[in-house]
Write a protein that holds these residues in place. Structure first.
Motif, short mmCIF file in Angstrom:
data_model
loop_
_atom_site.label_atom_id
_atom_site.label_comp_id
_atom_site.label_asym_id
_atom_site.label_seq_id
_atom_site.Cartn_x
_atom_site.Cartn_y
_atom_site.Cartn_z
N ALA A 54 -22.46 -10.61 30.32
CA ALA A 54 -21.70 -9.55 30.99
C ALA A 54 -20.24 -9.56 30.53
N GLN A 55 -19.67 -10.73 30.39
CA GLN A 55 -18.29 -10.82 29.91
C GLN A 55 -18.18 -10.34 28.46
N LEU A 56 -19.16 -10.70 27.63
CA LEU A 56 -19.14 -10.26 26.24
C LEU A 56 -19.19 -8.73 26.15
N VAL A 57 -20.04 -8.13 26.97
CA VAL A 57 -20.14 -6.67 26.99
C VAL A 57 -18.82 -6.05 27.44
N ASP A 58 -18.22 -6.62 28.49
CA ASP A 58 -16.93 -6.11 28.97
C ASP A 58 -15.84 -6.27 27.92
N LEU A 59 -15.80 -7.42 27.25
CA LEU A 59 -14.78 -7.65 26.21
C LEU A 59 -14.92 -6.65 25.06
N ALA A 60 -16.14 -6.24 24.76
CA ALA A 60 -16.36 -5.28 23.67
C ALA A 60 -15.68 -3.95 23.94
N SER A 61 -15.38 -3.66 25.19
CA SER A 61 -14.75 -2.38 25.53
C SER A 61 -13.22 -2.44 25.51
N THR A 62 -12.65 -3.56 25.06
CA THR A 62 -11.19 -3.67 25.04
C THR A 62 -10.57 -3.19 23.73
N TRP A 63 -11.41 -2.76 22.79
CA TRP A 63 -10.91 -2.25 21.51
C TRP A 63 -12.00 -1.40 20.88
N GLN A 64 -11.63 -0.32 20.20
CA GLN A 64 -12.63 0.61 19.66
C GLN A 64 -13.51 -0.02 18.59
N ALA A 65 -13.04 -1.08 17.93
CA ALA A 65 -13.83 -1.71 16.87
C ALA A 65 -14.36 -3.09 17.29
N GLY A 107 -23.52 -22.33 9.10
CA GLY A 107 -24.45 -21.21 8.93
C GLY A 107 -24.32 -20.16 10.02
N ILE A 108 -23.20 -20.19 10.73
CA ILE A 108 -22.95 -19.29 11.86
C ILE A 108 -21.95 -18.23 11.40
N GLY A 109 -22.25 -16.98 11.72
CA GLY A 109 -21.39 -15.88 11.33
C GLY A 109 -20.31 -15.61 12.35
N THR A 110 -19.24 -14.97 11.89
CA THR A 110 -18.13 -14.58 12.75
C THR A 110 -17.64 -13.20 12.35
N GLY A 111 -17.09 -12.50 13.32
CA GLY A 111 -16.45 -11.21 13.07
C GLY A 111 -15.24 -11.08 13.97
N HIS A 112 -14.08 -10.87 13.37
CA HIS A 112 -12.85 -10.80 14.16
C HIS A 112 -12.62 -9.40 14.72
N SER A 113 -11.81 -9.36 15.76
CA SER A 113 -11.48 -8.10 16.41
C SER A 113 -10.10 -8.21 17.04
N SER A 114 -9.43 -7.11 17.07
CA SER A 114 -8.18 -7.02 17.81
C SER A 114 -8.51 -6.71 19.28
N VAL A 115 -7.49 -6.61 20.09
CA VAL A 115 -7.63 -6.23 21.49
C VAL A 115 -6.65 -5.11 21.75
N GLY A 116 -7.11 -4.01 22.29
CA GLY A 116 -6.23 -2.89 22.60
C GLY A 116 -5.80 -2.88 24.06
N ASP A 117 -6.74 -3.13 24.95
CA ASP A 117 -6.45 -3.12 26.39
C ASP A 117 -6.23 -4.56 26.85
N HIS A 118 -5.00 -5.01 26.72
CA HIS A 118 -4.67 -6.40 27.04
C HIS A 118 -4.85 -6.70 28.53
N ALA A 119 -4.51 -5.76 29.38
CA ALA A 119 -4.66 -5.98 30.82
C ALA A 119 -6.13 -6.18 31.18
N LYS A 120 -7.00 -5.37 30.60
CA LYS A 120 -8.44 -5.50 30.87
C LYS A 120 -8.96 -6.84 30.36
N ALA A 121 -8.56 -7.22 29.15
CA ALA A 121 -9.01 -8.50 28.59
C ALA A 121 -8.52 -9.67 29.45
N ARG A 122 -7.27 -9.58 29.91
CA ARG A 122 -6.74 -10.65 30.80
C ARG A 122 -7.58 -10.73 32.07
N ALA A 123 -7.92 -9.58 32.64
CA ALA A 123 -8.70 -9.56 33.89
C ALA A 123 -10.09 -10.15 33.67
#
Length: 167
Positions: A54-65, A107-123
């Motif tokens: 649930a947190q991962l899904v919510d975090l995905a909405s803090t930036w368009q990419a 053997g583990i993949g990673t993908g970086h992302s920025s954060v646009g909605d800092h207040a939401k990510a903090r919450a």
């Protein structure tokens, strides 16, 4: 994997399998960030490891990419105190790359992302108002193909990028 192979195999992974990443592997990946260099050894960072869907899904909405974060086995949020200095961002870049290499070595993949909605990510993460969630790193096993050294990377020609002695 050897270091050179991990460097050559690392790529941005944005689609992951359902296989979880073990706590031991996540700890090793975050330890690589913790061990990375920082200006004057200030270590102005904090890392928040997230595996709750649930947190991962919510975090995905803090930036368009950041959509790939929702499908990752885990995410690592990179947090800085505010105000931060330009060197702090450079330090986070070093920490991010150290984590990406440690993950590739496993053997583990990673993908970086920025954060646009800092207040939401903090919450979502319970980060205090005095800090910003600057970036996120999705972590998981690649869905398309395993990590292997890339023979012909999609990069500008080496001789066009590297200058010796002068431009």
């Amino acid at each position: 994997m050897e270091t050179w192979d991990a460097i050559r195999a690392r790529r941005n992974v944005r689609a992951y399998t359902d296989q979880p990443v073990s706590d031991a592997d996540l700890t090793r990946i975050v330890e690589a960030g913790w061990r990375s260099p920082s200006a004057s050894n200030r270590q102005h960072w904090d890392f928040v490891v997230v595996t709750d869907r649930a947190q991962l899904v919510d975090l995905a909405s803090t930036w368009q990419a950041a959509g790939h974060i929702a499908g990752a086995a885990a995410a690592i949020a990179l947090v800085l105190p505010e105000p931060s200095a330009p060197l702090d961002l450079y330090d986070l870049g070093q920490a991010t790359y150290a984590m990406m290499l440690a993950a590739a070595d496993l053997g583990i993949g990673t993908g970086h992302s920025s954060v646009g909605d800092h207040a939401k990510a903090r919450a979502i993460l319970g980060v205090p108002e005095t800090h910003d969630v600057a970036y996120m790193l999705g972590v998981g096993y690649p869905a398309d193909r395993p990590l292997r050294p890339i023979r012909r990377p999609n990069r500008r020609p080496f001789d066009e990028v590297v200058h010796r002695g002068r431009w």
